[in-house]
Design an enzyme around this catalytic site. Structure first.
Site, PDB file in Angstrom:
ATOM      1  CD  GLN A 175      -4.052  -3.527  -9.972  1.00 40.74           C
ATOM      2  OE1 GLN A 175      -4.700  -4.571 -10.353  1.00 40.74           O
ATOM      3  NE2 GLN A 175      -4.129  -2.939  -8.849  1.00 40.74           N
ATOM      4  CG  ASN A 224      -1.689  -0.705  -7.567  1.00 39.50           C
ATOM      5  OD1 ASN A 224      -2.718  -0.588  -8.367  1.00 39.50           O
ATOM      6  ND2 ASN A 224      -1.360  -1.867  -7.196  1.00 39.50           N
ATOM      7  NE  ARG A 261      -0.169   3.651   2.246  1.00 42.64           N
ATOM      8  CZ  ARG A 261      -1.550   4.023   2.438  1.00 42.64           C
ATOM      9  NH1 ARG A 261      -2.349   3.190   2.590  1.00 42.64           N
ATOM     10  NH2 ARG A 261      -1.801   5.421   2.490  1.00 42.64           N
ATOM     11  CG  HIS A 313      -1.445  -5.533   2.660  1.00 43.89           C
ATOM     12  ND1 HIS A 313      -1.483  -4.160   2.392  1.00 43.89           N
ATOM     13  CD2 HIS A 313      -1.946  -5.475   4.185  1.00 43.89           C
ATOM     14  CE1 HIS A 313      -1.862  -3.456   3.200  1.00 43.89           C
ATOM     15  NE2 HIS A 313      -2.223  -4.034   4.307  1.00 43.89           N
ATOM     16  CE  LYS A 316       1.323  -6.457  -3.642  1.00 45.00           C
ATOM     17  NZ  LYS A 316       0.911  -6.189  -2.365  1.00 45.00           N
ATOM     18  CG  HIS A 326       5.001  -5.592  -0.175  1.00 41.88           C
ATOM     19  ND1 HIS A 326       4.314  -4.407  -0.286  1.00 41.88           N
ATOM     20  CD2 HIS A 326       6.471  -5.104  -0.423  1.00 41.88           C
ATOM     21  CE1 HIS A 326       5.168  -3.344  -0.654  1.00 41.88           C
ATOM     22  NE2 HIS A 326       6.542  -3.879  -0.669  1.00 41.88           N
ATOM     23  CE1 TYR A 380       0.944  -2.616  -5.352  1.00 43.61           C
ATOM     24  CE2 TYR A 380       1.447  -0.213  -4.586  1.00 43.61           C
ATOM     25  CZ  TYR A 380       0.667  -1.371  -4.540  1.00 43.61           C
ATOM     26  OH  TYR A 380      -0.547  -1.297  -3.995  1.00 43.61           O
ATOM     27  CG  ASP A 433      -2.482  -2.855   7.502  1.00 41.96           C
ATOM     28  OD1 ASP A 433      -2.981  -4.074   6.810  1.00 41.96           O
ATOM     29  OD2 ASP A 433      -2.176  -1.816   6.756  1.00 41.96           O
TER      30      ASP A 433
END
Length: 183
Positions: free
Chosen positions: A46, A48, A58, A61, A70, A117, A130, A169
């Site tokens: 995937q 993004n 951000r 996570h 990632k 991250h 990423y 967050d």
């Protein structure tokens, strides 16, 4: 591509070889055989792409299942990018590393599975791209407080502006209460 070990050996800073002249530049951003030599064979499934404004933070996570490695980079602007080791029996458990990634320096950061991250935008805007080793699974998503004192990340925050956070967050778990991984 130059693979640079960080203070957490499983997290790598990638510095591409850039060929440029008056017409622009060319660089290789990913090569599976070289990446596998450095990190072990992994398939990215995937990609993004996000855009954020100055002062947006951000993270931090990770997913407790369908864990994601990632490979991150910035294609416009600049961010301070952070990885936190969430692997309980790791010698670097609870430690963090952070690097400025920008369109100008063209660096990438490899954040393996088992790490939280996050990033903080230090330019007016930033576009962040990423590759992930597994699909996004919101049911397994965890957010750890970006300012948890036990982790002690030294974010390069702007004094005149508190970081802008998502609802997720704002309600992040403390490092102590966040689920951990076993190697």
């Amino acid at each position: 591509m130059n693979y640079v070990k960080t203070a957490i050996p499983d997290v790598l800073l990638l510095e591409p070889t850039v060929f440029g002249d008056e017409r622009g530049f060319f660089m290789e951003t990913f090569r599976a055989d070289e990446f596998a030599k450095q990190t072990g064979a992994r398939a990215f499934i995937q990609d993004n792409h996000s855009r954020s404004s100055r002062g947006i933070l951000r993270g931090l996570h990770y997913q407790t299942q369908q864990t994601q490695g990632k490979l991150v980079r910035v294609v416009q602007g600049e961010v301070f990018d952070v990885a936190v080791d969430m692997r309980q029996n790791s010698p670097t458990f609870g430690k963090w590393v952070g690097y400025l990634l920008s369109a100008e320096n063209k660096r990438q950061l490899w954040v393996p599975e088992g790490f939280a991250h996050g990033f903080y935008v230090t330019s007016e805007t930033a576009e962040f791209v990423y590759k992930c080793t597994d699909y996004y699974a919101p049911e397994y998503d965890v957010s750890v407080k970006w300012d948890d004192p036990e982790i002690g990340i030294e974010w390069p925050l702007f004094e005149e502006q508190a970081p802008q956070l998502s609802e997720k967050d704002l309600n992040g778990k403390s490092f102590q209460e966040a689920p951990k991984f076993l190697l």
